[in-house]
Design a protein around this motif. Sequence first.
Motif, PDB file in Angstrom:
ATOM      1  N   GLN A  69       0.949  -1.055  -0.007  1.00  0.00           N
ATOM      2  CA  GLN A  69      -0.022   0.045   0.182  1.00  0.00           C
ATOM      3  C   GLN A  69       0.907   1.125   0.028  1.00  0.00           C
ATOM      4  O   GLN A  69       2.065   1.422   0.449  1.00  0.00           O
ATOM      5  CB  GLN A  69      -0.944   0.078   1.185  1.00  0.00           C
ATOM      6  N   PRO A  70       0.183   2.568  -0.429  1.00  0.00           N
ATOM      7  CA  PRO A  70       1.093   3.646  -0.515  1.00  0.00           C
ATOM      8  C   PRO A  70       1.692   3.900   0.802  1.00  0.00           C
ATOM      9  O   PRO A  70       3.055   4.325   1.120  1.00  0.00           O
ATOM     10  CB  PRO A  70       0.139   4.650  -0.820  1.00  0.00           C
ATOM     11  N   SER A  71       0.900   3.598   2.145  1.00  0.00           N
ATOM     12  CA  SER A  71       1.626   4.114   3.443  1.00  0.00           C
ATOM     13  C   SER A  71       2.919   2.850   3.669  1.00  0.00           C
ATOM     14  O   SER A  71       3.762   3.425   4.272  1.00  0.00           O
ATOM     15  CB  SER A  71       0.588   3.587   4.648  1.00  0.00           C
ATOM     16  N   ASP A  72       2.834   1.929   3.109  1.00  0.00           N
ATOM     17  CA  ASP A  72       3.800   0.965   3.178  1.00  0.00           C
ATOM     18  C   ASP A  72       5.127   1.317   2.427  1.00  0.00           C
ATOM     19  O   ASP A  72       6.174   1.251   2.975  1.00  0.00           O
ATOM     20  CB  ASP A  72       3.501  -0.534   2.791  1.00  0.00           C
ATOM     21  N   LEU A  73       4.824   1.789   1.220  1.00  0.00           N
ATOM     22  CA  LEU A  73       5.816   2.409   0.334  1.00  0.00           C
ATOM     23  C   LEU A  73       6.511   3.664   0.977  1.00  0.00           C
ATOM     24  O   LEU A  73       7.648   3.746   0.993  1.00  0.00           O
ATOM     25  CB  LEU A  73       5.161   2.672  -0.919  1.00  0.00           C
ATOM     26  N   GLN A  74       5.698   4.556   1.666  1.00  0.00           N
ATOM     27  CA  GLN A  74       6.322   5.551   2.272  1.00  0.00           C
ATOM     28  C   GLN A  74       7.186   4.934   3.469  1.00  0.00           C
ATOM     29  O   GLN A  74       8.196   5.508   3.494  1.00  0.00           O
ATOM     30  CB  GLN A  74       4.909   6.152   2.844  1.00  0.00           C
ATOM     31  N   ASP A  75       6.712   4.262   4.165  1.00  0.00           N
ATOM     32  CA  ASP A  75       7.615   3.567   5.313  1.00  0.00           C
ATOM     33  C   ASP A  75       9.014   3.078   4.708  1.00  0.00           C
ATOM     34  O   ASP A  75       9.971   3.493   5.168  1.00  0.00           O
ATOM     35  CB  ASP A  75       6.766   2.557   6.156  1.00  0.00           C
ATOM     36  N   TRP A  76       8.659   2.124   3.713  1.00  0.00           N
ATOM     37  CA  TRP A  76      10.023   1.642   3.196  1.00  0.00           C
ATOM     38  C   TRP A  76      10.965   2.688   2.730  1.00  0.00           C
ATOM     39  O   TRP A  76      12.198   2.762   2.916  1.00  0.00           O
ATOM     40  CB  TRP A  76       9.590   0.625   2.391  1.00  0.00           C
ATOM     41  N   ILE A  77      10.478   3.748   1.908  1.00  0.00           N
ATOM     42  CA  ILE A  77      11.376   4.788   1.313  1.00  0.00           C
ATOM     43  C   ILE A  77      11.945   5.629   2.414  1.00  0.00           C
ATOM     44  O   ILE A  77      13.069   5.671   2.334  1.00  0.00           O
ATOM     45  CB  ILE A  77      10.373   5.742   0.309  1.00  0.00           C
ATOM     46  N   ARG A  78      11.149   5.807   3.508  1.00  0.00           N
ATOM     47  CA  ARG A  78      11.907   6.726   4.736  1.00  0.00           C
ATOM     48  C   ARG A  78      13.145   5.725   5.236  1.00  0.00           C
ATOM     49  O   ARG A  78      13.751   6.289   5.797  1.00  0.00           O
ATOM     50  CB  ARG A  78      10.903   6.979   5.872  1.00  0.00           C
ATOM     51  N   ARG A  79      12.603   4.556   5.494  1.00  0.00           N
ATOM     52  CA  ARG A  79      13.641   3.641   6.090  1.00  0.00           C
ATOM     53  C   ARG A  79      15.020   3.415   5.287  1.00  0.00           C
ATOM     54  O   ARG A  79      16.127   3.454   5.649  1.00  0.00           O
ATOM     55  CB  ARG A  79      13.128   2.231   6.298  1.00  0.00           C
ATOM     56  N   HIS A  80      14.707   3.302   4.028  1.00  0.00           N
ATOM     57  CA  HIS A  80      15.766   3.340   2.985  1.00  0.00           C
ATOM     58  C   HIS A  80      16.699   4.595   3.144  1.00  0.00           C
ATOM     59  O   HIS A  80      17.880   4.739   3.263  1.00  0.00           O
ATOM     60  CB  HIS A  80      15.377   3.257   1.665  1.00  0.00           C
ATOM     61  N   TRP A  81      16.087   5.762   3.107  1.00  0.00           N
ATOM     62  CA  TRP A  81      16.616   6.987   3.069  1.00  0.00           C
ATOM     63  C   TRP A  81      17.334   6.962   4.632  1.00  0.00           C
ATOM     64  O   TRP A  81      18.644   7.734   4.407  1.00  0.00           O
ATOM     65  CB  TRP A  81      15.468   8.047   3.271  1.00  0.00           C
ATOM     66  N   HIS A  82      16.788   6.510   5.693  1.00  0.00           N
ATOM     67  CA  HIS A  82      17.508   6.751   6.937  1.00  0.00           C
ATOM     68  C   HIS A  82      18.938   5.720   6.777  1.00  0.00           C
ATOM     69  O   HIS A  82      20.095   6.390   7.376  1.00  0.00           O
ATOM     70  CB  HIS A  82      16.802   5.966   7.959  1.00  0.00           C
ATOM     71  N   ILE A  83      18.903   4.782   6.150  1.00  0.00           N
ATOM     72  CA  ILE A  83      20.288   3.998   5.881  1.00  0.00           C
ATOM     73  C   ILE A  83      20.981   4.585   5.150  1.00  0.00           C
ATOM     74  O   ILE A  83      22.152   4.899   5.427  1.00  0.00           O
ATOM     75  CB  ILE A  83      20.052   2.652   5.160  1.00  0.00           C
ATOM     76  N   GLU A  84      20.520   5.459   4.041  1.00  0.00           N
ATOM     77  CA  GLU A  84      21.517   6.020   3.224  1.00  0.00           C
ATOM     78  C   GLU A  84      21.967   7.517   3.942  1.00  0.00           C
ATOM     79  O   GLU A  84      23.397   7.477   3.863  1.00  0.00           O
ATOM     80  CB  GLU A  84      20.488   6.731   2.091  1.00  0.00           C
ATOM     81  N   ASN A  85      21.434   7.841   4.732  1.00  0.00           N
ATOM     82  CA  ASN A  85      21.986   8.853   5.682  1.00  0.00           C
ATOM     83  C   ASN A  85      22.909   8.528   6.548  1.00  0.00           C
ATOM     84  O   ASN A  85      23.849   9.110   6.843  1.00  0.00           O
ATOM     85  CB  ASN A  85      20.814   9.742   6.202  1.00  0.00           C
ATOM     86  N   ARG A  86      22.538   7.688   7.241  1.00  0.00           N
ATOM     87  CA  ARG A  86      23.457   7.022   8.305  1.00  0.00           C
ATOM     88  C   ARG A  86      24.571   6.556   8.095  1.00  0.00           C
ATOM     89  O   ARG A  86      25.802   6.743   8.616  1.00  0.00           O
ATOM     90  CB  ARG A  86      22.560   6.042   9.243  1.00  0.00           C
ATOM     91  N   VAL A  87      24.711   5.955   6.664  1.00  0.00           N
ATOM     92  CA  VAL A  87      25.934   5.201   6.376  1.00  0.00           C
ATOM     93  C   VAL A  87      26.840   5.442   5.185  1.00  0.00           C
ATOM     94  O   VAL A  87      27.721   6.156   5.201  1.00  0.00           O
ATOM     95  CB  VAL A  87      25.501   3.695   6.213  1.00  0.00           C
ATOM     96  N   HIS A  88      25.771   5.742   4.026  1.00  0.00           N
ATOM     97  CA  HIS A  88      26.523   6.154   2.697  1.00  0.00           C
ATOM     98  C   HIS A  88      26.771   7.593   2.607  1.00  0.00           C
ATOM     99  O   HIS A  88      27.701   7.847   2.398  1.00  0.00           O
ATOM    100  CB  HIS A  88      25.286   5.657   1.557  1.00  0.00           C
ATOM    101  N   HIS A  89      25.842   8.421   3.404  1.00  0.00           N
ATOM    102  CA  HIS A  89      26.427   9.646   3.125  1.00  0.00           C
ATOM    103  C   HIS A  89      27.669  10.013   3.941  1.00  0.00           C
ATOM    104  O   HIS A  89      28.474  10.905   3.476  1.00  0.00           O
ATOM    105  CB  HIS A  89      25.074  10.567   3.797  1.00  0.00           C
TER     106      HIS A  89
END
Length: 156
Positions: A69-89
């Motif tokens: 669902q869009p709410s699931d997608l929203q959550d998954w996208i935010r979690r991915h961004w969190h990983i990107e921000n915490r490690v890759h950035h």
Amino acid sequence: MPVGNRTRDTGHGRRETRTVKAVTLHTPGGISFPHAQQAIRITRTRTTNGKTSRETAYLTVSLAAGHAQPSDLQDWIRRHWHIENRVHHVRDVTFREDLHQARTGTGPAVIATLRNTTIGYHRTNNAPNIARATIHANRRSHDLITAVNSSYTTTQ
């Protein structure tokens, strides 16, 4: 089923709105993305110091709407961004990983492992700023050696 989801956040001197809209793909022959079940548009609107910016991204997922669902997608996208921000950035900005010249053999994997270990070490020690912690550690390398050696018990 809902076709969209919107979240609003404030923090770090900014207001942010993220809108996810998803459509199920029933196009005969698909859209030239193998296994794509949904097409998604993400719009991020951010206001900082009175200045508003907008960014739009598009993606596809292989999960049908009943499983994502869009709410699931929203959550998954935010979690991915969190990983990107915490490690890759941190790897990209603090360690300038994109500029590194190791490109063959095991060199890139070894360097990435050392960077991840460094980030993990500083996060474990609750360092609020990885760049500052790394500079401090470079000046006091004996502290790192002592910390690593003291965590291992000897059997002799």
